[in-house]
Motif scaffolding. Structure first.
Motif, PDB file in Angstrom:
ATOM      1  N   ALA A 192      38.965  17.906 -54.958  1.00 13.17           N
ATOM      2  CA  ALA A 192      39.739  18.085 -56.061  1.00 13.17           C
ATOM      3  C   ALA A 192      41.213  17.874 -55.142  1.00 13.17           C
ATOM      4  CB  ALA A 192      39.849  19.474 -56.554  1.00 13.17           C
ATOM      5  N   VAL A 193      42.033  16.691 -55.915  1.00  8.79           N
ATOM      6  CA  VAL A 193      43.302  16.535 -55.503  1.00  8.79           C
ATOM      7  C   VAL A 193      44.412  16.789 -56.248  1.00  8.79           C
ATOM      8  CG1 VAL A 193      42.116  14.766 -54.090  1.00  8.79           C
ATOM      9  CG2 VAL A 193      43.185  14.191 -56.066  1.00  8.79           C
ATOM     10  N   ARG A 194      45.734  17.046 -55.812  1.00 10.28           N
ATOM     11  CA  ARG A 194      46.948  16.932 -56.501  1.00 10.28           C
ATOM     12  C   ARG A 194      47.617  15.654 -56.204  1.00 10.28           C
ATOM     13  NH1 ARG A 194      51.549  19.515 -55.102  1.00 10.28           N
ATOM     14  NH2 ARG A 194      51.722  19.883 -53.122  1.00 10.28           N
ATOM     15  N   PHE A 195      48.286  15.029 -56.847  1.00  6.44           N
ATOM     16  CA  PHE A 195      49.154  13.814 -56.535  1.00  6.44           C
ATOM     17  C   PHE A 195      50.313  13.807 -57.262  1.00  6.44           C
ATOM     18  CE2 PHE A 195      46.284  12.942 -60.354  1.00  6.44           C
ATOM     19  CZ  PHE A 195      47.091  12.238 -61.163  1.00  6.44           C
ATOM     20  N   ALA A 196      51.210  12.966 -56.846  1.00  2.00           N
ATOM     21  CA  ALA A 196      52.269  12.495 -57.668  1.00  2.00           C
ATOM     22  C   ALA A 196      52.575  10.708 -57.423  1.00  2.00           C
ATOM     23  CB  ALA A 196      53.550  13.200 -57.290  1.00  2.00           C
ATOM     24  N   TYR A 197      53.158  10.250 -58.432  1.00  2.00           N
ATOM     25  CA  TYR A 197      53.566   8.598 -58.204  1.00  2.00           C
ATOM     26  C   TYR A 197      54.597   8.703 -58.940  1.00  2.00           C
ATOM     27  CZ  TYR A 197      50.786   7.718 -62.495  1.00  2.00           C
ATOM     28  OH  TYR A 197      50.406   7.722 -63.963  1.00  2.00           O
ATOM     29  N   GLU A 198      55.524   7.372 -58.470  1.00  2.00           N
ATOM     30  CA  GLU A 198      56.724   7.007 -59.025  1.00  2.00           C
ATOM     31  C   GLU A 198      56.635   5.675 -59.679  1.00  2.00           C
ATOM     32  OE1 GLU A 198      59.586   9.924 -56.816  1.00  2.00           O
ATOM     33  OE2 GLU A 198      59.762   8.030 -56.240  1.00  2.00           O
ATOM     34  N   TRP A 199      57.339   5.552 -60.641  1.00  5.99           N
ATOM     35  CA  TRP A 199      57.079   3.906 -61.351  1.00  5.99           C
ATOM     36  C   TRP A 199      58.189   3.832 -62.225  1.00  5.99           C
ATOM     37  CZ3 TRP A 199      56.189   3.794 -66.520  1.00  5.99           C
ATOM     38  CH2 TRP A 199      55.593   5.097 -67.046  1.00  5.99           C
ATOM     39  N   HIS A 200      58.358   2.505 -62.674  1.00  8.97           N
ATOM     40  CA  HIS A 200      59.304   2.284 -63.571  1.00  8.97           C
ATOM     41  C   HIS A 200      58.652   1.433 -64.838  1.00  8.97           C
ATOM     42  CE1 HIS A 200      60.654  -1.900 -62.636  1.00  8.97           C
ATOM     43  NE2 HIS A 200      60.578  -1.565 -61.629  1.00  8.97           N
ATOM     44  N   ASP A 201      59.196   1.362 -66.054  1.00  8.65           N
ATOM     45  CA  ASP A 201      58.822   0.739 -66.922  1.00  8.65           C
ATOM     46  C   ASP A 201      59.552  -0.526 -67.020  1.00  8.65           C
ATOM     47  OD1 ASP A 201      61.277   1.109 -68.381  1.00  8.65           O
ATOM     48  OD2 ASP A 201      60.414   2.506 -69.788  1.00  8.65           O
ATOM     49  N   GLU A 202      59.087  -1.460 -68.155  1.00 16.59           N
ATOM     50  CA  GLU A 202      59.739  -2.649 -68.277  1.00 16.59           C
ATOM     51  C   GLU A 202      61.510  -2.585 -68.399  1.00 16.59           C
ATOM     52  OE1 GLU A 202      58.437  -1.685 -72.436  1.00 16.59           O
ATOM     53  OE2 GLU A 202      57.857  -1.383 -70.456  1.00 16.59           O
ATOM     54  N   HIS A 203      61.933  -1.364 -68.741  1.00 15.03           N
ATOM     55  CA  HIS A 203      63.142  -1.287 -69.037  1.00 15.03           C
ATOM     56  C   HIS A 203      64.081  -0.573 -67.659  1.00 15.03           C
ATOM     57  CE1 HIS A 203      62.511  -2.439 -73.121  1.00 15.03           C
ATOM     58  NE2 HIS A 203      61.631  -1.491 -73.220  1.00 15.03           N
ATOM     59  N   SER A 204      63.169  -0.562 -66.634  1.00 16.01           N
ATOM     60  CA  SER A 204      63.685   0.179 -65.649  1.00 16.01           C
ATOM     61  C   SER A 204      64.175   1.525 -65.736  1.00 16.01           C
ATOM     62  CB  SER A 204      64.957  -0.686 -65.090  1.00 16.01           C
ATOM     63  OG  SER A 204      64.683  -2.076 -64.585  1.00 16.01           O
ATOM     64  N   ASN A 205      63.132   2.115 -66.611  1.00  9.10           N
ATOM     65  CA  ASN A 205      63.235   3.388 -66.684  1.00  9.10           C
ATOM     66  C   ASN A 205      62.267   4.259 -65.694  1.00  9.10           C
ATOM     67  OD1 ASN A 205      64.961   3.834 -69.074  1.00  9.10           O
ATOM     68  ND2 ASN A 205      63.348   2.904 -70.142  1.00  9.10           N
ATOM     69  N   TRP A 206      62.635   5.120 -64.601  1.00  5.18           N
ATOM     70  CA  TRP A 206      61.887   5.628 -63.826  1.00  5.18           C
ATOM     71  C   TRP A 206      61.264   6.759 -64.109  1.00  5.18           C
ATOM     72  CZ3 TRP A 206      60.190   3.709 -59.275  1.00  5.18           C
ATOM     73  CH2 TRP A 206      60.987   2.633 -58.906  1.00  5.18           C
ATOM     74  N   PHE A 207      60.190   7.196 -63.614  1.00  2.00           N
ATOM     75  CA  PHE A 207      59.228   8.307 -63.917  1.00  2.00           C
ATOM     76  C   PHE A 207      58.559   8.722 -62.392  1.00  2.00           C
ATOM     77  CE2 PHE A 207      59.500   5.748 -67.649  1.00  2.00           C
ATOM     78  CZ  PHE A 207      59.615   6.784 -68.556  1.00  2.00           C
ATOM     79  N   ARG A 208      58.286  10.077 -62.667  1.00  2.00           N
ATOM     80  CA  ARG A 208      57.430  10.601 -61.790  1.00  2.00           C
ATOM     81  C   ARG A 208      56.317  11.366 -62.245  1.00  2.00           C
ATOM     82  NH1 ARG A 208      60.678  13.987 -58.608  1.00  2.00           N
ATOM     83  NH2 ARG A 208      61.055  12.520 -57.300  1.00  2.00           N
ATOM     84  N   SER A 209      55.101  10.776 -61.998  1.00  2.00           N
ATOM     85  CA  SER A 209      53.863  11.597 -62.716  1.00  2.00           C
ATOM     86  C   SER A 209      53.305  12.464 -61.812  1.00  2.00           C
ATOM     87  CB  SER A 209      53.052  10.289 -63.177  1.00  2.00           C
ATOM     88  OG  SER A 209      53.851   9.346 -64.040  1.00  2.00           O
ATOM     89  N   TYR A 210      52.886  13.664 -62.332  1.00  2.00           N
ATOM     90  CA  TYR A 210      52.334  14.611 -61.577  1.00  2.00           C
ATOM     91  C   TYR A 210      50.813  14.827 -62.156  1.00  2.00           C
ATOM     92  CZ  TYR A 210      57.103  16.102 -59.869  1.00  2.00           C
ATOM     93  OH  TYR A 210      58.158  16.103 -59.706  1.00  2.00           O
ATOM     94  N   GLY A 211      50.014  15.136 -61.334  1.00  2.00           N
ATOM     95  CA  GLY A 211      48.516  15.398 -61.839  1.00  2.00           C
ATOM     96  C   GLY A 211      47.567  15.848 -60.732  1.00  2.00           C
ATOM     97  N   ASN A 212      46.187  16.273 -61.361  1.00  2.00           N
ATOM     98  CA  ASN A 212      45.234  16.855 -60.571  1.00  2.00           C
ATOM     99  C   ASN A 212      44.037  15.944 -61.105  1.00  2.00           C
ATOM    100  OD1 ASN A 212      46.581  19.176 -59.707  1.00  2.00           O
ATOM    101  ND2 ASN A 212      46.676  19.597 -61.774  1.00  2.00           N
TER     102      ASN A 212
END
Length: 157
Positions: free
Chosen positions: A88-108
């Motif tokens: 089992a892992v936990r994770f986070a990743y960062e990315w942006h969409d085609e409009h340069s809106n940034w996100f941090r996605s969290y998950g398990n």
């Protein structure tokens, strides 16, 4: 024809589980769907958010779509728990969409492996948080996270 082994193999120890998690992180940070898919059985079964994926080709198709949408993707994974053939892992990743809106996605994620070290099941729950570009924490050059870059716990995530 059988798939080659993908060490470390089950049964996992703390050390081999940590290694398996880092190898998965490194592969996903390549953003190469064909390479990433080789870590999964040909008949792998996934649940990713609300999408159900069946088999390696669907993994490739899914990851291709994912990384077309999630640009400048950078991921950190951390071991949460392990058993003989499960991790089992936990994770986070960062990315942006085609409009340069940034996100941090969290998950398990919950993973189950076959005797060759290939993942036969992956169940992922993920939430997205909109962030400002200035709030980004994952700023290494695209590709593998440097060994000296903090992990999730060190970043307070």
């Amino acid at each position: 024809m059988t798939d080659p082994q993908r060490p470390p193999l089950p049964p996992f120890t703390s050390e081999t589980a940590i290694t398996k998690v880092r190898l998965a992180e490194d592969a996903w940070n390549t953003r190469d769907p064909d390479r990433v898919a080789l870590a999964y059985t040909t008949d792998t079964i996934w649940r990713n958010r609300n999408e159900f994926i069946d088999g390696r080709q669907q993994v490739i198709d899914f990851l291709t779509r994912k990384w077309q949408k999630e640009r400048e993707y950078r991921l950190i994974k951390e071991l949460w728990a392990f058993g003989e053939e499960r991790i089992a892992v936990r994770f986070a990743y960062e990315w942006h969409d085609e409009h340069s809106n940034w996100f941090r996605s969290y998950g398990n994620e919950n993973w189950a492996f076959d005797e060759n070290g290939l993942m036969r099941q992956r169940h992922a729950s993920i939430n997205d948080l909109a962030i400002n570009e200035a709030e980004r924490l994952f700023r290494w050059p695209l590709g593998r996270r440097p060994d000296d870059h903090p992990g999730l716990s060190e970043l307070g995530l």
